[in-house]
Design a protein around this motif. Sequence first.
Motif, PDB file in Angstrom:
ATOM      1  N   TYR A 160       0.852  -1.190   0.000  1.00  0.00           N
ATOM      2  CA  TYR A 160       0.000   0.000   0.000  1.00  0.00           C
ATOM      3  C   TYR A 160       0.888   1.241   0.000  1.00  0.00           C
ATOM      4  O   TYR A 160       1.764   1.380   0.867  1.00  0.00           O
ATOM      5  N   LEU A 161       0.663   2.122  -0.970  1.00  0.00           N
ATOM      6  CA  LEU A 161       1.474   3.333  -1.112  1.00  0.00           C
ATOM      7  C   LEU A 161       0.792   4.490  -0.395  1.00  0.00           C
ATOM      8  O   LEU A 161      -0.355   4.846  -0.699  1.00  0.00           O
ATOM      9  N   ILE A 162       1.502   5.081   0.537  1.00  0.00           N
ATOM     10  CA  ILE A 162       0.974   6.153   1.379  1.00  0.00           C
ATOM     11  C   ILE A 162       1.942   7.337   1.321  1.00  0.00           C
ATOM     12  O   ILE A 162       2.952   7.296   0.619  1.00  0.00           O
ATOM     13  N   HIS A 163       1.608   8.396   2.040  1.00  0.00           N
ATOM     14  CA  HIS A 163       2.521   9.544   2.162  1.00  0.00           C
ATOM     15  C   HIS A 163       2.982  10.082   0.814  1.00  0.00           C
ATOM     16  O   HIS A 163       4.160  10.341   0.602  1.00  0.00           O
ATOM     17  N   GLY A 164       2.058  10.254  -0.093  1.00  0.00           N
ATOM     18  CA  GLY A 164       2.430  10.807  -1.387  1.00  0.00           C
ATOM     19  C   GLY A 164       1.265  11.533  -2.023  1.00  0.00           C
ATOM     20  O   GLY A 164       0.102  11.123  -1.862  1.00  0.00           O
ATOM     21  N   GLU A 165       1.561  12.606  -2.757  1.00  0.00           N
ATOM     22  CA  GLU A 165       0.524  13.242  -3.549  1.00  0.00           C
ATOM     23  C   GLU A 165       0.142  12.309  -4.698  1.00  0.00           C
ATOM     24  O   GLU A 165       0.868  11.366  -5.030  1.00  0.00           O
ATOM     25  N   LYS A 166      -0.987  12.560  -5.326  1.00  0.00           N
ATOM     26  CA  LYS A 166      -1.572  11.627  -6.280  1.00  0.00           C
ATOM     27  C   LYS A 166      -0.599  11.216  -7.381  1.00  0.00           C
ATOM     28  O   LYS A 166      -0.415  10.022  -7.658  1.00  0.00           O
ATOM     29  N   ASN A 167       0.044  12.180  -8.013  1.00  0.00           N
ATOM     30  CA  ASN A 167       0.931  11.862  -9.132  1.00  0.00           C
ATOM     31  C   ASN A 167       2.133  11.039  -8.692  1.00  0.00           C
ATOM     32  O   ASN A 167       2.582  10.138  -9.412  1.00  0.00           O
ATOM     33  N   ALA A 168       2.656  11.345  -7.500  1.00  0.00           N
ATOM     34  CA  ALA A 168       3.814  10.606  -6.995  1.00  0.00           C
ATOM     35  C   ALA A 168       3.445   9.150  -6.723  1.00  0.00           C
ATOM     36  O   ALA A 168       4.186   8.229  -7.087  1.00  0.00           O
ATOM     37  N   ALA A 169       2.297   8.935  -6.086  1.00  0.00           N
ATOM     38  CA  ALA A 169       1.870   7.570  -5.775  1.00  0.00           C
ATOM     39  C   ALA A 169       1.557   6.785  -7.053  1.00  0.00           C
ATOM     40  O   ALA A 169       1.921   5.618  -7.178  1.00  0.00           O
ATOM     41  N   LEU A 170       0.900   7.432  -8.011  1.00  0.00           N
ATOM     42  CA  LEU A 170       0.571   6.757  -9.270  1.00  0.00           C
ATOM     43  C   LEU A 170       1.824   6.368 -10.032  1.00  0.00           C
ATOM     44  O   LEU A 170       1.897   5.276 -10.616  1.00  0.00           O
ATOM     45  N   SER A 171       2.803   7.240 -10.041  1.00  0.00           N
ATOM     46  CA  SER A 171       4.054   6.943 -10.744  1.00  0.00           C
ATOM     47  C   SER A 171       4.766   5.754 -10.105  1.00  0.00           C
ATOM     48  O   SER A 171       5.242   4.847 -10.804  1.00  0.00           O
ATOM     49  N   LEU A 172       4.828   5.736  -8.774  1.00  0.00           N
ATOM     50  CA  LEU A 172       5.473   4.623  -8.086  1.00  0.00           C
ATOM     51  C   LEU A 172       4.670   3.333  -8.278  1.00  0.00           C
ATOM     52  O   LEU A 172       5.249   2.245  -8.418  1.00  0.00           O
ATOM     53  N   GLN A 173       3.362   3.454  -8.292  1.00  0.00           N
ATOM     54  CA  GLN A 173       2.514   2.288  -8.541  1.00  0.00           C
ATOM     55  C   GLN A 173       2.855   1.647  -9.891  1.00  0.00           C
ATOM     56  O   GLN A 173       2.967   0.419 -10.004  1.00  0.00           O
ATOM     57  N   THR A 174       3.040   2.478 -10.918  1.00  0.00           N
ATOM     58  CA  THR A 174       3.395   1.983 -12.248  1.00  0.00           C
ATOM     59  C   THR A 174       4.730   1.253 -12.219  1.00  0.00           C
ATOM     60  O   THR A 174       4.898   0.200 -12.856  1.00  0.00           O
ATOM     61  N   CYS A 175       5.686   1.792 -11.473  1.00  0.00           N
ATOM     62  CA  CYS A 175       7.000   1.150 -11.362  1.00  0.00           C
ATOM     63  C   CYS A 175       6.881  -0.249 -10.758  1.00  0.00           C
ATOM     64  O   CYS A 175       7.527  -1.198 -11.222  1.00  0.00           O
ATOM     65  N   PHE A 176       6.057  -0.379  -9.721  1.00  0.00           N
ATOM     66  CA  PHE A 176       5.885  -1.694  -9.101  1.00  0.00           C
ATOM     67  C   PHE A 176       5.150  -2.651 -10.040  1.00  0.00           C
ATOM     68  O   PHE A 176       5.455  -3.849 -10.085  1.00  0.00           O
ATOM     69  N   GLN A 177       4.185  -2.127 -10.772  1.00  0.00           N
ATOM     70  CA  GLN A 177       3.443  -2.980 -11.709  1.00  0.00           C
ATOM     71  C   GLN A 177       4.380  -3.555 -12.772  1.00  0.00           C
ATOM     72  O   GLN A 177       4.222  -4.701 -13.187  1.00  0.00           O
ATOM     73  N   ARG A 178       5.349  -2.761 -13.196  1.00  0.00           N
ATOM     74  CA  ARG A 178       6.327  -3.246 -14.173  1.00  0.00           C
ATOM     75  C   ARG A 178       7.191  -4.359 -13.590  1.00  0.00           C
ATOM     76  O   ARG A 178       7.800  -5.129 -14.325  1.00  0.00           O
ATOM     77  N   ARG A 179       7.231  -4.422 -12.269  1.00  0.00           N
ATOM     78  CA  ARG A 179       7.977  -5.473 -11.580  1.00  0.00           C
ATOM     79  C   ARG A 179       7.049  -6.596 -11.118  1.00  0.00           C
ATOM     80  O   ARG A 179       7.415  -7.403 -10.270  1.00  0.00           O
ATOM     81  N   ASN A 180       5.825  -6.614 -11.678  1.00  0.00           N
ATOM     82  CA  ASN A 180       4.825  -7.651 -11.355  1.00  0.00           C
ATOM     83  C   ASN A 180       4.482  -7.691  -9.868  1.00  0.00           C
ATOM     84  O   ASN A 180       4.298  -8.758  -9.279  1.00  0.00           O
TER      85      ASN A 180
END
Length: 466
Positions: free
Chosen positions: A432-452
């Motif tokens: 669960y990604l916390i402590h981030g503004e929307k764009n920051a959390a979405l960008s990090l989410q994409t990075c993790f998705q690329r790592r399955n």
Amino acid sequence: MANLTFLGATGQVTGSCYLLETDNYRILLDCGMFQGSKENEAQNAAEFVFNPADIDAVVLSHAHLDHCGRLPKLVKDGFSGPVYLTDASYPLLELLLKDAANLQQRDMEWENKRRERAGKPLLEPIYEMEDVEALLTLRKAFKYGEQVNICSELSVKFFEAGHILGSSIVQLTINSGGETKTLVFSGDLGNPNSPLLRDPTVLTDADVLLLESTYGDRDHKALDDTLDELRETLADAAQTGGNVIIPAFAVGRTQDLIYWLGKLYRQGQLPQQQVYLDSPMAISASEIYAEHAQLFNSDDLEFNKIAPAGWQAWLPILMYSQTPEDSMAVNRITGGAIIIAGSGMCNGGRIRHHLKYNLWRRNAHIIIAGFQAEGTLGRILVEGKKSYLKILGSEVAVAAKIHTLGALSAHADQSQLLQWASHFKDPKPRLYLIHGEKNAALSLQTCFQRRNWKANIPKPGDKIVI
């Protein structure tokens, strides 16, 4: 079975607060203030969505106000249980909360005078000094790595987070319903480039991971490039005769800055001969840092030898501005000085006075060395969208040069967050990604998705089963 409810720092950086409920116990992870815009800060006065008297304990990751700032309100509203924290967070919590109470009282008195003249109803402070004092009696401090039994169903260990002195990664072991589960809360993960603190401890096992995402959408500049920019900025200011103004958080950023300025001084690369620390709280925090020098990393042998003697031993041209009169005297300096003052996001404190007296000067330099939340004066300066700003009732032209030194941030960047999280074993924990503004959390989410690895972004009030 245990439930976790996301109550703060979801969709934004501040207001850290998470409610963990087992069959028989209820504890909070952090209880922080919302900071930034007026809309965000208005949430601080709102009633808690739970009964504070029903909370059995609080586990605190570190002493920054966005993680601890509403603890006195929690006590005021009925909480009386223990607050678990690290040894070094123990004195810092007192320092920050007492300062927050004093500032709140002063601001409330000013606002109520204005309201009284206008015939409007008067406001009450969120909490008062007596609430802070009551909260401080509840502290229970422990060392990193020490197993602490909160109750029959819960135990906690603190690990070094490398963010500020005493900051921790929280590992909670939950024994409920015949099952044992592990929850890891990253707190604020530090930047491995920190000159003072050790790197965040690597953990490998968890069932659920709460990971901060403050800088989830970008990497910091390389440290060497940032230090080169700092040298160039200081040289330019010395050549043109302007002041260098640095907004800095009293705990963490200020001490890192003094370290780097001391390093430049000792290398003969600091042209200024006046460095002012214009923040009583930062001065006190720096003394607490010096008292806990055993927690510093061992990278700089010269510094570690001098550190226990204090910051002015490391940077002899450092001068402390304690009183309002001292601060006003610094305001009269028109050039040749480095001035470090709070608040770090320019949304209060003495830094506003220094910006008022220097921002309109073309030969002045403003160094932004930390995260600036949406709605803050610091964020407006970083984005450079306005040529005039209203500061302390005056319109001030933005003519000074604005510099952003990202590598001096106390937060891990995108690559560092991914690297730290990569050590968790398969099967990967629920993330669960916390402590981030929307764009920051979405960008990090994409990075993790690329790592399955699926990364969830909770909303305020969301509840999960652990």
